[in-house]
Design a protein around this motif. Sequence first.
Motif, short mmCIF file in Angstrom:
data_model
loop_
_atom_site.label_atom_id
_atom_site.label_comp_id
_atom_site.label_asym_id
_atom_site.label_seq_id
_atom_site.Cartn_x
_atom_site.Cartn_y
_atom_site.Cartn_z
N GLY A 166 -2.77 -13.82 0.12
CA GLY A 166 -2.94 -14.90 1.08
C GLY A 166 -3.68 -16.12 0.67
N GLU A 167 -3.78 -17.23 1.63
CA GLU A 167 -4.36 -18.49 1.35
C GLU A 167 -5.37 -18.51 0.59
OE1 GLU A 167 -4.27 -21.16 4.64
OE2 GLU A 167 -2.40 -20.79 5.26
N ARG B 240 11.03 -28.93 -3.74
CA ARG B 240 11.17 -29.25 -5.27
C ARG B 240 9.98 -30.30 -5.67
NH1 ARG B 240 10.44 -30.74 -9.63
NH2 ARG B 240 11.86 -30.51 -11.58
N HIS B 241 9.56 -31.17 -4.72
CA HIS B 241 8.81 -32.31 -5.02
C HIS B 241 7.42 -32.03 -5.58
CE1 HIS B 241 11.33 -34.30 -1.44
NE2 HIS B 241 11.93 -34.37 -2.61
N ARG B 242 6.71 -30.96 -5.17
CA ARG B 242 5.63 -30.81 -5.83
C ARG B 242 5.34 -29.65 -6.98
NH1 ARG B 242 0.50 -30.58 -2.11
NH2 ARG B 242 -0.47 -30.50 -4.28
N THR B 243 6.54 -29.18 -7.34
CA THR B 243 6.59 -28.12 -8.36
C THR B 243 6.81 -28.62 -9.56
OG1 THR B 243 9.10 -27.62 -8.06
CG2 THR B 243 7.35 -26.49 -6.25
N ARG C 184 1.36 -28.06 1.16
CA ARG C 184 0.19 -27.88 0.81
C ARG C 184 -0.41 -27.54 -0.41
NH1 ARG C 184 0.55 -25.40 5.76
NH2 ARG C 184 0.02 -23.39 5.00
N SER C 185 0.50 -26.42 -0.99
CA SER C 185 -0.07 -26.00 -2.17
C SER C 185 1.17 -25.38 -2.96
CB SER C 185 -0.91 -24.83 -2.10
OG SER C 185 -0.37 -23.55 -1.28
N GLY C 186 2.05 -26.41 -3.59
CA GLY C 186 3.10 -26.25 -4.31
C GLY C 186 3.33 -26.55 -5.88
N ASP C 187 1.97 -26.44 -6.29
CA ASP C 187 2.11 -26.78 -7.86
C ASP C 187 2.46 -25.68 -8.52
OD1 ASP C 187 -0.19 -25.66 -6.89
OD2 ASP C 187 -1.22 -26.00 -8.87
N GLY C 188 3.07 -25.68 -9.75
CA GLY C 188 3.31 -24.50 -10.54
C GLY C 188 4.88 -24.48 -10.34
#
Length: 448
Positions: free
Chosen positions: A304-305, A373-376, A348-352
């Motif tokens: 989960g979050e 794709r923007h924040r990955t 909200r949390s798309g890094d990696g």
Amino acid sequence: MEPGGRRAARGPGGMRVALAGLTTRGRSFLAAGVSAGVCAYVLGQQDLLRVGLLLAALPLLCAVAVHRTRHRVTSSRGLTPARVPTGAEARVRLRVDNVSRLPTGLLMLQDRVPYVLGPRPRFVLDRIEPGGHREVSYRVRSDLRGRYPLGPLELRVADPFGMCELTRSFAAHDMLTVVPRVEALPPVRLGRGALGFGDGRQRSMAVAGEDDVLPRGYRYGDDLRRVHWRSTARYGELMVRREEQPHRARCTVLLDTRRAAYLGAGPGSAFEWAVSGAASVLTHMLQRGYSVRLLTDAGSQVPGEAGAASGGAGAGTAEAAGLLMDTLSVIGHSDGEDLTPAQEVLRRSGDGLLVAFLGALDEEQARTVARMRHRTGGALAFLPEDEDDAEPDFPVGAGAAVAPPDAERVLREAGWTVVRAPRGASMAAVWRQADQQRAGLVDGGERR
């Protein structure tokens, strides 16, 4: 449950139940005994009365003995392993113990299993001596993932004379989890970003042990060399320097479960291939030190979050793999029509790294995926392939079509690496194909 994992049988008690278990032979003996007793009373024949008492007492004694025996028989079940991939077999071992001082009669065992696992196993056991036991085993397998209950075990007890038979059911049962088939993936690099080559683990080791400027209170066992004297003087208590938590490379696997994007069921369906591919990628990245999470089109994520914010499943590879496989074993179709909820989670949390297993896409849905794709740090999409360019190579839902060239173009222009996966393709093969495709794009970009 009795000590040692033994499970005692359960059922109503009393002589009424015991008498209800009399067989045709037992009832005949009882009726003959009563008739002989009545005739002996009318005729005044004591010898006939003795015969009648013997005939009537024998089935009653057998009923009492059987009734007592079934309450003094325990069983245990062993399942090895409890989690198996589709198409693999699991062994179930049954053990029956006689904990009474009397031997049992003939025992008939039947274990309840779902139809998808095969026919119900049945066993006939000879008498068990006092304090003895018998062991039997059988195998189960399923080509469909899911969670399947095994049990309860049914036991039928009979006396040696065939006068009485009683059946009762053991209360407990076990759960067999059939997980998607996981395929070993090669350690490849997709361009400049590493996919499955262990860079996440190296990055974690590189920064481990660095000091954080934020102090914390002293705890028993802390190294006194880590005392932060300036903070100690400021707060009036012993303070030590924190150790920075190691950074872990992250990977998100997006699984498209929309019902409109797939049609058909069974091991060979496109949806099952996508589930198996997601399981393979999640396992592969976990083994190489990545913190991973599973995200669906509906926006639900595992862990989960809270778990994702604290490093997710990377805290323990075995536990994380078990949690993810259990989730994928029961995952089904959603009734959603787009992938906007998943996009909001990634916003909200798309890094990696982002690896997506997608079903049928129209151009608008492709734009939604493109914005993910923007924040990955990198994005890779697996799409079902239309083998004939006219008819899809796998069943597609009503009103849905295989991703058209425009949708694929939208993803590529947004920086996605898009790989077409034929029906039944090896996940390792398409994984290598993604590596080759991304390497070609990077080389072409450098030449330009």
